[in-house]
Design an enzyme around this catalytic site. Structure first.
Site, short mmCIF file in Angstrom:
data_model
loop_
_atom_site.label_atom_id
_atom_site.label_comp_id
_atom_site.label_asym_id
_atom_site.label_seq_id
_atom_site.Cartn_x
_atom_site.Cartn_y
_atom_site.Cartn_z
N PHE A 38 0.86 -1.19 0.00
CA PHE A 38 0.00 0.00 0.00
C PHE A 38 0.89 1.23 0.00
O PHE A 38 1.63 1.47 0.94
CB PHE A 38 -0.96 0.06 1.20
CG PHE A 38 -1.86 1.26 1.11
CD1 PHE A 38 -3.02 1.21 0.35
CD2 PHE A 38 -1.52 2.46 1.71
CE1 PHE A 38 -3.84 2.34 0.22
CE2 PHE A 38 -2.33 3.59 1.58
CZ PHE A 38 -3.49 3.52 0.84
N ASP A 77 9.15 3.05 2.28
CA ASP A 77 7.95 3.84 2.55
C ASP A 77 7.66 3.73 4.04
O ASP A 77 7.08 2.76 4.50
CB ASP A 77 6.78 3.31 1.71
CG ASP A 77 5.50 4.11 1.96
OD1 ASP A 77 5.44 4.86 2.94
OD2 ASP A 77 4.55 3.96 1.16
N LYS A 80 2.00 11.32 7.18
CA LYS A 80 1.16 11.05 8.35
C LYS A 80 1.60 11.80 9.61
O LYS A 80 1.35 12.99 9.72
CB LYS A 80 1.04 9.55 8.56
CG LYS A 80 0.29 8.90 7.38
CD LYS A 80 -0.32 7.56 7.67
CE LYS A 80 -1.31 7.21 6.57
NZ LYS A 80 -0.93 6.06 5.78
C1 LIG Z 1 -1.09 6.14 4.25
C2 LIG Z 1 0.02 5.62 3.45
C3 LIG Z 1 0.36 6.17 2.20
C4 LIG Z 1 -0.45 7.26 1.55
O1 LIG Z 1 -0.56 8.42 2.30
P1 LIG Z 1 -1.71 9.49 1.95
O2 LIG Z 1 -1.38 10.66 2.82
O3 LIG Z 1 -3.01 8.85 2.31
O4 LIG Z 1 -1.62 9.79 0.51
C5 LIG Z 1 1.45 5.65 1.55
N1 LIG Z 1 2.17 4.64 2.06
C6 LIG Z 1 1.87 4.08 3.25
C7 LIG Z 1 2.72 2.97 3.78
C8 LIG Z 1 0.78 4.52 3.98
O5 LIG Z 1 0.45 3.95 5.13
#
Ligand SMILES: *Cc1c(COP(=O)(O)O)cnc(C)c1O
Length: 404
Positions: A142, A227, A256
């Site tokens: 994700f 990520d 985040k």
């Molecule tokens: C939440 C998340 C994203 C995307 O972030 P957004 O601010 O919702 O675009 C990307 N990678 C990971 C691992 C995430 O948990």
């Protein structure tokens, strides 16, 4: 459900795009680990907006920084300098040991920006023939919801009827270093991966996986892009999840909790080589690096460290994990986690996890199901041991029920 809650839900259903299916609670206030609904009921937030509210709801110091900055200057665009950007760069680089920083807004934008940057690095530094760059990603990843990103998702719900998608991505299983070795070619520019797969259900890779991944990336001149949008900034009990693995990424993505939930702020962090390939005019964002975002992020990083939240995540995450493992319920298939990023996976026969999340709501806990049978548990990092123990009582009472 009170009539006011029913009104909110009906109005949302009438006017809003139905791209979410929220639990039936309407929240109007938050403080620390707690949130309150419009009827005044209090809940322990065990989702923390997918880890964006790690510092706790409405943290007073982040709030003060935001209000103070909002009175002075909010947006200049990058056509001009602002007096918050340089200190933001300096502080995030010092905190994470990075050399270059690219500020963006959402997590998905940070991922997109990293993809652009590693491709450019591939062509201009590694010498990959134009248009041939390959990026390797993992199944069940994700990385956000933009078109570029969903094109390499393996979740049919995420992809179906949104194509055509951009080429240039190869998908391998998560946790399988031999698969990475086999997938790398001369044109591979990067391996993009989550240290722990969050949305997939808090999937922790085998011991030694990332050490081998690091070796393979180094040996083949492939950029390792971690990520850490969800795992980073203390969530797993260390500043970055890579520290559990004893490795360093070439490119790290944060988002985040970088703003403590006040405002969307994300960042691409790298060595000089990768972000160093971007020249004026080649990438940008109207809001990226704005003074309000920088002031909020500076305060969000500061309280994380000054208030010991990372250590707290390690200590209370261990207590929560142990407590969850002690719950004797035949509904539970697996309990796993690192720091305050945890999940309880239910046996499929136990019924959908959402039913358990709704039952938890009745006991004063908000948690979110993922992938049908998994309840993820990720409270703000400011949780206390008394709150952990109280939460464990509610989990035990709920998980020993059978909704099948
Ligand atoms: C939440 C998340 C994203 C995307 O972030 P957004 O601010 O919702 O675009 C990307 N990678 C990971 C691992 C995430 O948990």
């Amino acid at each position: 459900m009170s009539s006011s809650v029913i009104d909110f839900l009906a109005t949302e259903a009438r006017f809003g795009a139905r791209n979410y299916e929220p639990i039936g609670v309407v929240l109007s206030r938050g403080e620390g680990v707690w949130v309150w609904d419009t009827d005044g009921n209090r809940y322990l937030d065990c989702l923390s907006a997918y880890s964006a509210v790690s510092q706790g709801h409405c943290h007073p110091k982040i709030l003060a920084a935001m209000v103070e900055q909002a009175h002075r200057l909010t947006l200049t665009s990058r056509a001009f300098h602002n007096d918050q950007l340089a200190p933001f760069y300096e502080e995030i680089a010092a905190l994470t040991g990075s050399h270059k920083v690219l500020p963006m807004n959402s997590g998905a934008e940070a991922v997109e920006s990293a993809i652009k940057s590693v491709r450019k690095w591939g062509y201009e530094v590694k010498g990959v023939p134009d248009g041939q760059a390959e990026i390797i990603v993992c199944a069940d990843n994700f990385h956000g919801r933009t078109l570029g990103v969903i094109g390499f998702s393996t979740d049919p719900e995420t992809r179906t009827h949104f194509g055509p998608f951009a080429p240039g991505f190869k998908i391998i299983p998560f946790g399988d270093a031999a698969a990475l070795e086999a997938a790398i070619t001369q044109n591979t520019v990067a391996f993009l991966v989550e240290p722990i797969q969050g949305e997939a259900g808090v999937i922790i890779p085998p011991v030694g996986y990332f050490a081998r991944v690091r070796e393979l990336c180094t040996a083949n001149n492939v950029m390792l892009v971690l990520d850490e949008i969800q795992t980073g900034l203390g969530r797993t009990g260390k500043l970055l999840a890579e520290q559990h693995e004893g490795i360093e990424a070439d490119v790290t993505l944060l988002g985040k909790a970088l703003s403590g939930g006040f405002y969307p702020v994300s960042a691409v962090l790298s060595n000089n080589e990768v972000l160093g390939t971007l020249r004026p005019g080649q990438h940008g964002s109207t809001f990226g690096g704005n003074p309000l975002a920088c002031a909020v992020a500076r305060a969000a990083m500061r309280v994380l460290v000054e208030e010991g939240m990372i250590e707290n995540a390690a200590r209370l995450g261990a207590r929560l994990l142990e407590g969850l493992k002690d719950i004797r319920a035949n509904t539970i298939r697996d309990v796993r986690g690192r720091g305050l990023m945890l999940a309880v996976e239910l046996h499929p026969e136990a019924g959908p996890a959402r039913r358990y999340c709704e039952a938890l709501q009745g006991k004063g806990i908000l948690a979110k199901d993922t992938h049908g049978h998994t309840i993820r548990i990720a409270p703000p990092l400011v949780i206390t041991s008394d709150e952990v123990d109280w939460a464990l009582e509610q989990f035990a009472a709920t998980l020993t029920q059978d909704f099948a």
